[in-house]
Design a protein around this motif. Structure first.
Motif, mmCIF file in Angstrom:
data_model
loop_
_atom_site.group_PDB
_atom_site.id
_atom_site.type_symbol
_atom_site.label_atom_id
_atom_site.label_comp_id
_atom_site.label_asym_id
_atom_site.label_seq_id
_atom_site.Cartn_x
_atom_site.Cartn_y
_atom_site.Cartn_z
ATOM 1 N N GLN A 21 34.538 9.253 -14.630
ATOM 2 C CA GLN A 21 35.716 8.906 -13.824
ATOM 3 C C GLN A 21 35.738 9.678 -12.506
ATOM 4 O O GLN A 21 36.086 9.125 -11.458
ATOM 5 C CB GLN A 21 36.990 9.219 -14.619
ATOM 6 C CG GLN A 21 37.166 8.368 -15.863
ATOM 7 C CD GLN A 21 38.198 8.955 -16.802
ATOM 8 O OE1 GLN A 21 39.309 9.276 -16.404
ATOM 9 N NE2 GLN A 21 37.834 9.110 -18.068
ATOM 10 N N ALA A 22 35.376 10.962 -12.550
ATOM 11 C CA ALA A 22 35.486 11.801 -11.349
ATOM 12 C C ALA A 22 34.414 11.474 -10.309
ATOM 13 O O ALA A 22 34.720 11.346 -9.114
ATOM 14 C CB ALA A 22 35.402 13.273 -11.752
ATOM 15 N N THR A 152 41.630 14.506 -12.759
ATOM 16 C CA THR A 152 41.148 13.585 -13.789
ATOM 17 C C THR A 152 41.771 13.897 -15.155
ATOM 18 O O THR A 152 41.956 13.000 -15.988
ATOM 19 C CB THR A 152 39.606 13.662 -13.893
ATOM 20 O OG1 THR A 152 39.048 13.365 -12.617
ATOM 21 C CG2 THR A 152 39.072 12.656 -14.896
ATOM 22 N N SER A 162 39.179 12.105 -21.462
ATOM 23 C CA SER A 162 38.589 13.029 -20.494
ATOM 24 C C SER A 162 38.725 14.424 -21.086
ATOM 25 O O SER A 162 39.204 14.582 -22.215
ATOM 26 C CB SER A 162 39.297 12.959 -19.133
ATOM 27 O OG SER A 162 40.599 13.514 -19.230
#
Length: 219
Positions: A21-22, A152, A162
């Motif tokens: 995601q990051a 995140t 996460s």
């Protein structure tokens, strides 16, 4: 330590989800910030509004943005796309003003010389302006990288996997070690990605290394 050893596969899966995601958000921020900053330079009186508007994006509460985006994007609230888009917006809030300032700082005499040598606007931007603004852009990207890794974790509150899951799960179950592992893993990931940004900057902008070397020799 026993808890860590018993849960290594879960920690690794959270780390992988965090990175997935990051990193796309950081790359999207960089790719979008440069053309937006260039466009901003051309807007004249509207430039201040656009730069200020970009900065105000950071004032939007992250949880509120994560709830609103599924409605706008037509995705589920636990879709990782929501997190990536939200992180990109927050990254642009930091990166656009920095990139505009970096491009503004390029010496006009250098640009005039490039124009006099017959360079067109696109070639001059790609081969003169962008490389000269590069060190400041890399500095801004380092801030975005660390900020994005930290933000995140917020997605875990909405159920997106996460490293933030280690915070929420550890808090709900009263496992302090799990919370500490989440904090340490997030910090280590931020430091690692920041180091990668610095390394990429030195590879893509090799002349900055000689400048630093001369400065250190002078000191």
């Amino acid at each position: 330590m026993t808890w860590v050893l018993n849960n290594l596969p879960a920690i690794a899966s959270y780390l992988l989800a965090h990175v997935s995601q990051a990193v796309p958000a950081i790359l999207a921020t960089l790719l979008l910030a440069i053309p937006i900053a260039r466009l901003t330079q051309w807007l004249g009186p509207l430039r201040g509004i656009l730069v200020s508007g970009a900065s105000l994006l950071y004032a939007i509460p992250s949880l509120a943005l994560f709830v609103i985006l599924p409605v706008v994007l037509g995705t589920g609230i636990r879709d990782t796309l929501n997190v990536v888009v939200a992180l990109t917006l927050y990254g642009l809030a930091l990166m656009v003003p920095t990139t505009v300032d970096a491009l503004d700082a390029v010496d006009q005499r250098v640009l005039d010389a490039a124009t006099a040598m017959g360079m067109g606007p696109l070639r001059r931007f790609a081969t003169v302006e962008l490389p000269l603004a590069g060190p400041a852009i890399v500095a801004g990207l380092r801030v975005v990288t660390v900020s994005t890794v930290s933000l995140t974790t917020v997605g875990a509150v909405l159920g997106v996997r996460s490293l933030g899951w280690l915070f929420t799960d550890g808090f709900q179950r009263g496992i302090t070690v799990e919370i500490l592992v989440g904090i340490l893993a997030t910090a280590l990931l931020a430091v690692t990605l920041d180091a990668l940004v610095v390394l990429c900057g030195r590879v893509l902008l090799p002349w900055t290394r000689s400048t630093h070397a001369r400065e250190e020799a002078t000191v």
